[in-house]
Design a protein around this motif. Structure first.
Motif, PDB file in Angstrom:
ATOM      1  N   TYR A 158       8.533   7.696   5.381  1.00 27.30           N
ATOM      2  CA  TYR A 158       9.116   8.365   4.281  1.00 27.30           C
ATOM      3  C   TYR A 158       7.342   8.922   3.539  1.00 27.30           C
ATOM      4  O   TYR A 158       8.175   9.916   3.784  1.00 27.30           O
ATOM      5  CB  TYR A 158       9.043   7.717   3.012  1.00 27.30           C
ATOM      6  N   PHE A 159       6.673   8.765   3.465  1.00 25.13           N
ATOM      7  CA  PHE A 159       5.297   8.939   3.139  1.00 25.13           C
ATOM      8  C   PHE A 159       4.322  10.085   5.008  1.00 25.13           C
ATOM      9  O   PHE A 159       4.052  10.788   4.409  1.00 25.13           O
ATOM     10  CB  PHE A 159       4.044   7.220   3.291  1.00 25.13           C
ATOM     11  N   ARG A 160       5.252   9.633   5.815  1.00 22.42           N
ATOM     12  CA  ARG A 160       4.130  10.498   7.064  1.00 22.42           C
ATOM     13  C   ARG A 160       5.065  11.572   7.124  1.00 22.42           C
ATOM     14  O   ARG A 160       4.958  12.667   7.045  1.00 22.42           O
ATOM     15  CB  ARG A 160       4.479   9.456   8.605  1.00 22.42           C
ATOM     16  N   LEU A 207       1.090  -1.420  -0.388  1.00 18.23           N
ATOM     17  CA  LEU A 207       0.096  -0.692  -0.062  1.00 18.23           C
ATOM     18  C   LEU A 207       0.505   1.187   0.334  1.00 18.23           C
ATOM     19  O   LEU A 207       1.856   1.281   0.655  1.00 18.23           O
ATOM     20  CB  LEU A 207      -1.149   0.133   0.935  1.00 18.23           C
ATOM     21  N   VAL A 208       0.578   1.842  -0.764  1.00 21.83           N
ATOM     22  CA  VAL A 208       1.327   3.344  -1.122  1.00 21.83           C
ATOM     23  C   VAL A 208       0.213   4.419  -1.216  1.00 21.83           C
ATOM     24  O   VAL A 208      -0.712   4.103  -2.148  1.00 21.83           O
ATOM     25  CB  VAL A 208       2.169   3.880  -2.373  1.00 21.83           C
ATOM     26  N   PRO A 209       0.225   5.737  -1.415  1.00 20.34           N
ATOM     27  CA  PRO A 209      -0.509   6.694  -1.486  1.00 20.34           C
ATOM     28  C   PRO A 209      -0.215   7.567  -2.607  1.00 20.34           C
ATOM     29  O   PRO A 209       0.762   7.703  -2.927  1.00 20.34           O
ATOM     30  CB  PRO A 209      -0.218   8.025   0.275  1.00 20.34           C
ATOM     31  N   THR A 210      -1.309   7.923  -2.579  1.00 18.96           N
ATOM     32  CA  THR A 210      -1.738   9.343  -4.332  1.00 18.96           C
ATOM     33  C   THR A 210      -1.381  10.719  -4.161  1.00 18.96           C
ATOM     34  O   THR A 210      -1.210  10.422  -2.413  1.00 18.96           O
ATOM     35  CB  THR A 210      -2.424   9.170  -4.668  1.00 18.96           C
ATOM     36  N   LEU A 232       1.256  12.114   4.232  1.00 22.69           N
ATOM     37  CA  LEU A 232       0.847  11.342   3.872  1.00 22.69           C
ATOM     38  C   LEU A 232       0.516   9.669   4.298  1.00 22.69           C
ATOM     39  O   LEU A 232       0.547   8.593   4.098  1.00 22.69           O
ATOM     40  CB  LEU A 232       0.965  11.036   2.130  1.00 22.69           C
ATOM     41  N   GLY A 233       0.148  10.025   6.057  1.00 20.15           N
ATOM     42  CA  GLY A 233       1.013   8.579   6.565  1.00 20.15           C
ATOM     43  C   GLY A 233      -0.757   8.109   6.158  1.00 20.15           C
ATOM     44  O   GLY A 233      -1.364   7.985   5.715  1.00 20.15           O
ATOM     45  N   LEU A 234       0.323   6.691   6.580  1.00 16.84           N
ATOM     46  CA  LEU A 234      -0.606   5.654   5.686  1.00 16.84           C
ATOM     47  C   LEU A 234      -1.424   4.886   6.284  1.00 16.84           C
ATOM     48  O   LEU A 234      -2.410   4.938   6.546  1.00 16.84           O
ATOM     49  CB  LEU A 234       0.478   4.355   5.245  1.00 16.84           C
ATOM     50  N   GLU A 235      -0.989   4.603   8.458  1.00 25.08           N
ATOM     51  CA  GLU A 235      -1.782   3.906   9.203  1.00 25.08           C
ATOM     52  C   GLU A 235      -3.049   4.958   9.031  1.00 25.08           C
ATOM     53  O   GLU A 235      -4.267   3.787   9.395  1.00 25.08           O
ATOM     54  CB  GLU A 235      -0.810   3.969   9.876  1.00 25.08           C
ATOM     55  N   GLU A 236      -3.096   5.698   9.169  1.00 26.76           N
ATOM     56  CA  GLU A 236      -4.599   6.381   9.731  1.00 26.76           C
ATOM     57  C   GLU A 236      -5.374   5.901   7.993  1.00 26.76           C
ATOM     58  O   GLU A 236      -7.216   5.822   8.840  1.00 26.76           O
ATOM     59  CB  GLU A 236      -4.946   7.781  10.070  1.00 26.76           C
ATOM     60  N   THR A 269       4.105   8.059  -6.988  1.00 23.03           N
ATOM     61  CA  THR A 269       3.172   7.875  -6.748  1.00 23.03           C
ATOM     62  C   THR A 269       2.287   8.856  -6.107  1.00 23.03           C
ATOM     63  O   THR A 269       1.736   9.439  -6.252  1.00 23.03           O
ATOM     64  CB  THR A 269       2.337   6.597  -5.785  1.00 23.03           C
ATOM     65  N   GLU A 270       3.047  10.355  -4.788  1.00 26.05           N
ATOM     66  CA  GLU A 270       2.878  10.433  -4.878  1.00 26.05           C
ATOM     67  C   GLU A 270       2.697  12.349  -5.319  1.00 26.05           C
ATOM     68  O   GLU A 270       2.193  12.630  -5.024  1.00 26.05           O
ATOM     69  CB  GLU A 270       3.513  10.637  -3.203  1.00 26.05           C
TER      70      GLU A 270
END
Length: 389
Positions: A204-206, A92-95, A210-214, A139-140
């Motif tokens: 990295y994303f946080r 899982l990765v965010p946009t 773009l925090g993933l867990e939430e 992706t971000e």
């Protein structure tokens, strides 16, 4: 999963020799694995959570990625058709606009046709990802609508030339689409379908906001899949990501473990000096057990290889983890010669299969609770052979 696998880039081309006992149709069975819907449901969880899974559990790594481009609905579907107990859907990765999608890495140059889109040429850039300089498309830097214009391609075509036949067939799935697909497949098959998503590079994303867990927890709650017995196991290479998820959801949680001398990136960022070698001591495993239900070690932590790539004696990791109350789902068993221990390779053709059944038997004999595999069909057949003696 498997961000830090060392043998992903083995090269060369050739023709794939597909196993004679491969897939068998939409019923989702493998030779010798049929049964009633009730029996299948019991085998696949039936509301009992982790305790309802077979041992050893066969996890379709990124789907049936030995046969289809990874992290596509086609790869996930084939994994189920082959009989996988769980599908790793997905990494899982965010946009840029905050959606969660399934890709092996945030860099998508190797897994999509983005390079063929001139309108995105200016998005190619170089970033530092967990201390490593990476050049490509990320992706971000894309909205979900933009990513949906891309199509998935085979990541390692030198080893899997047959998979390139499916390049361009599937788009990038969102995690929410996967959750809906899981429900649809559960209804169609009359048995509970399990998935095993991973938070990728969460620190990295946080840092990017773009925090993933939430985001992952919100989607699980929306779909009623945030409970202890929900058929969704969450995993991460970063222990603090698993600890954060523990505060957000009640799902089964697994800490992934790379090479013994490596350090989780969140440890690097926070100055924690411990390595994976520290985490797999009895004391380290006891600490993991305080917030997770399992570990996903690289196979080399279960049975090390010598300088020639041959298997040596198993470590005490399986015994020690079980004593701490943890399950073990190591990664990743693949059929192709370059990915197998040297003991089980046949010839030198990099896209030909070696003695994969011998490799399964060696690992299953250690007492592992399951294994990630790119080839669920061989995993299921090997399990039947091992369990039945």
């Amino acid at each position: 999963m498997g961000t830090r696998e060392s043998n992903e880039q083995a090269g060369a081309t050739g023709r794939r020799a597909l196993l004679g006992a491969a897939v068998l149709g939409a019923g989702g069975t493998v030779l010798g694995l049929g049964g009633t819907a009730g029996a299948a449901d019991a085998r696949h969880g039936g509301g009992r959570g982790l305790k309802g899974l077979p041992v050893p559990t066969v996890v379709g790594h990124r789907g049936a990625s030995g046969y289809r481009p990874e992290h596509t609905l086609g790869a996930y579907q084939l994994a189920l058709d082959m009989g996988a107990d769980i599908v790793e859907a997905g990494d899982l990765v965010p946009t840029r606009d905050g959606h969660v999608v399934c890709r092996h890495e945030p860099e998508i140059g190797g897994t999509t046709d983005v390079a063929d889109h001139p309108e995105f040429a200016g998005r190619r850039t170089t970033k530092t990802l967990d201390g490593t300089s990476v050049t490509g498309w990320f992706t971000e830097d894309f909205t979900l609508a933009e990513l949906k214009r891309l199509r998935a391609v085979e990541r390692i075509p030198a080893n899997r030339p047959h998979n390139t036949l499916y390049d361009g067939r599937w788009e990038i799935p969102t995690f929410e689409e996967v959750l809906r697909w899981q429900d649809e497949q559960t209804r169609k098959r009359g048995k509970q379908v399990w998935i095993y998503p991973e938070t990728k590079h969460p620190t990295y994303f946080r840092d990017l906001g773009l925090g993933l867990e939430e985001r992952v927890a919100k989607l699980l709650r929306k779909h009623g899949k945030d409970r202890r017995n929900s058929p969704v196991i969450l995993q991460s290479f970063e222990p603090t990501s698993i600890q954060r998820l523990r505060r957000l959801v009640d799902n089964p949680l697994v800490v992934l473990l790379s090479g013994a001398n490596s350090r989780p990136w969140d440890f690097v960022e926070t100055g924690d000096p411990r390595t994976v070698a520290d985490l797999i001591t009895p004391e380290g495993l006891k600490e993991i057990a305080s917030y997770a239900q399992g570990i996903g070690p690289t196979l080399d932590l279960v049975i090390p290889r010598d300088a020639a790539g041959r298997l040596t004696e198993p470590t005490t990791l399986v015994r020690d983890a079980h004593r701490a109350g943890l399950i073990l789902h190591p990664y990743t068993l693949r059929n192709e010669n370059p990915f197998l221990p040297a003991d089980f390779r046949k010839g030198t053709d990099p896209d030909a299969y070696g003695d994969v059944f011998g490799a399964y038997r060696a690992y299953f004999a250690t007492g592992i609770d399951g294994v990630f595999t790119d080839n669920p069909d061989t995993g299921l057949l090997a399990r039947e052979d091992f369990v039945n003696g």
